[in-house]
Design a protein around this motif. Structure first.
Motif, mmCIF file in Angstrom:
data_model
loop_
_atom_site.group_PDB
_atom_site.id
_atom_site.type_symbol
_atom_site.label_atom_id
_atom_site.label_comp_id
_atom_site.label_asym_id
_atom_site.label_seq_id
_atom_site.Cartn_x
_atom_site.Cartn_y
_atom_site.Cartn_z
ATOM 1 N N UNK A 1 0.789 -1.242 -0.093
ATOM 2 C CA UNK A 1 -0.021 -0.082 -0.088
ATOM 3 C C UNK A 1 0.896 1.424 0.046
ATOM 4 N N UNK A 2 2.231 1.244 0.077
ATOM 5 C CA UNK A 2 2.949 2.424 0.147
ATOM 6 C C UNK A 2 3.047 3.126 -1.250
ATOM 7 N N UNK B 1 6.123 6.099 7.421
ATOM 8 C CA UNK B 1 5.498 6.845 8.529
ATOM 9 C C UNK B 1 4.119 6.720 8.764
ATOM 10 N N UNK B 2 3.578 6.984 7.521
ATOM 11 C CA UNK B 2 2.139 7.135 7.529
ATOM 12 C C UNK B 2 1.361 5.728 7.366
ATOM 13 N N UNK C 1 -1.849 1.393 10.520
ATOM 14 C CA UNK C 1 -1.764 -0.185 10.853
ATOM 15 C C UNK C 1 -1.667 -0.123 12.348
ATOM 16 N N UNK C 2 -0.638 0.767 13.003
ATOM 17 C CA UNK C 2 -0.422 0.649 14.263
ATOM 18 C C UNK C 2 -0.371 2.236 14.967
ATOM 19 N N UNK D 1 3.629 5.677 17.536
ATOM 20 C CA UNK D 1 4.098 7.079 17.588
ATOM 21 C C UNK D 1 3.079 7.949 17.740
ATOM 22 N N UNK D 2 3.051 8.808 18.572
ATOM 23 C CA UNK D 2 2.210 9.802 18.835
ATOM 24 C C UNK D 2 2.525 11.181 18.237
ATOM 25 N N UNK D 3 1.896 11.810 17.135
ATOM 26 C CA UNK D 3 2.315 12.959 16.743
ATOM 27 C C UNK D 3 1.891 14.176 17.554
#
Length: 177
Positions: free
Chosen positions: A115-116, A164-165, A170-171, A175-177
């Motif tokens: 999907x990238x 990153x996206x 997916x998870x 990482x919290x933006x």
């Protein structure tokens, strides 16, 4: 009469495949095996709906190439989508084997890496807006309304990598933006 516009020829593939599957099959095979990534994407999309045994054989060969890392990244998603439309038991088994191998990988993103690249922005936007399970729009704004509990996604593609996206989808708690 054949058009000089590659974009027009590619856009006409699904129509030609529906009107005359037998006549379109050789062209689709050539584009799928020798075309650039855009031509391959269009060929795979048309092959997914082509009701000919030759389409199954060609798609099986292309799946083997995908598993060997020989399909350009921008065309991989369309190939898998075409394969998922097929009813051939051999294709179903090969896809199940592929899914099992990816699920067993130590890379949690392995099943989703196709999907990238590729895909359809309009379909992605529709999923973002109306997919009931994910409900992205409840928490995120992407320039056409939405919630503010999650980060604003306007221009997120310019600020973050595709990797990153993908991980964020997916998870989401990785990482919290």
């Amino acid at each position: 009469r054949e058009s000089d516009s590659p974009e027009l020829r590619i856009a006409a593939l699904p129509v030609a495949a529906k009107l005359s599957p037998e006549a379109a099959a050789p062209l689709l095979a050539k584009l799928a095996t020798q075309g650039n990534a855009e031509a391959q994407r269009a060929a795979y999309q048309a092959l997914g709906t082509l009701q000919l045994p030759a389409a199954d054989k060609l798609l099986i060969a292309q799946l083997k190439k995908l598993n060997a890392g020989e399909i350009p990244a921008p065309a991989q998603l369309e190939l898998l989508e075409a394969l998922q439309q097929r009813s051939d038991p051999a294709i179903k088994q090969m896809l199940a084997d592929r899914d099992a191998a990816l699920a067993a990988s130590s890379d949690p993103l392995a099943p989703y890496r196709v999907a990238l690249e590729g895909g359809n922005p309009r379909k992605g936007r529709d999923i973002f807006r109306s997919q009931p399970v994910m409900s992205c729009i409840r928490c995120h704004d992407a320039g056409f309304g939405g919630g503010d509990a999650g980060p604003n996604l306007v221009m997120v593609g310019a600020r973050r990598t595709r990797e990153y996206l993908l991980e964020a989808v997916v998870k989401p708690n990785a990482a919290i933006a």
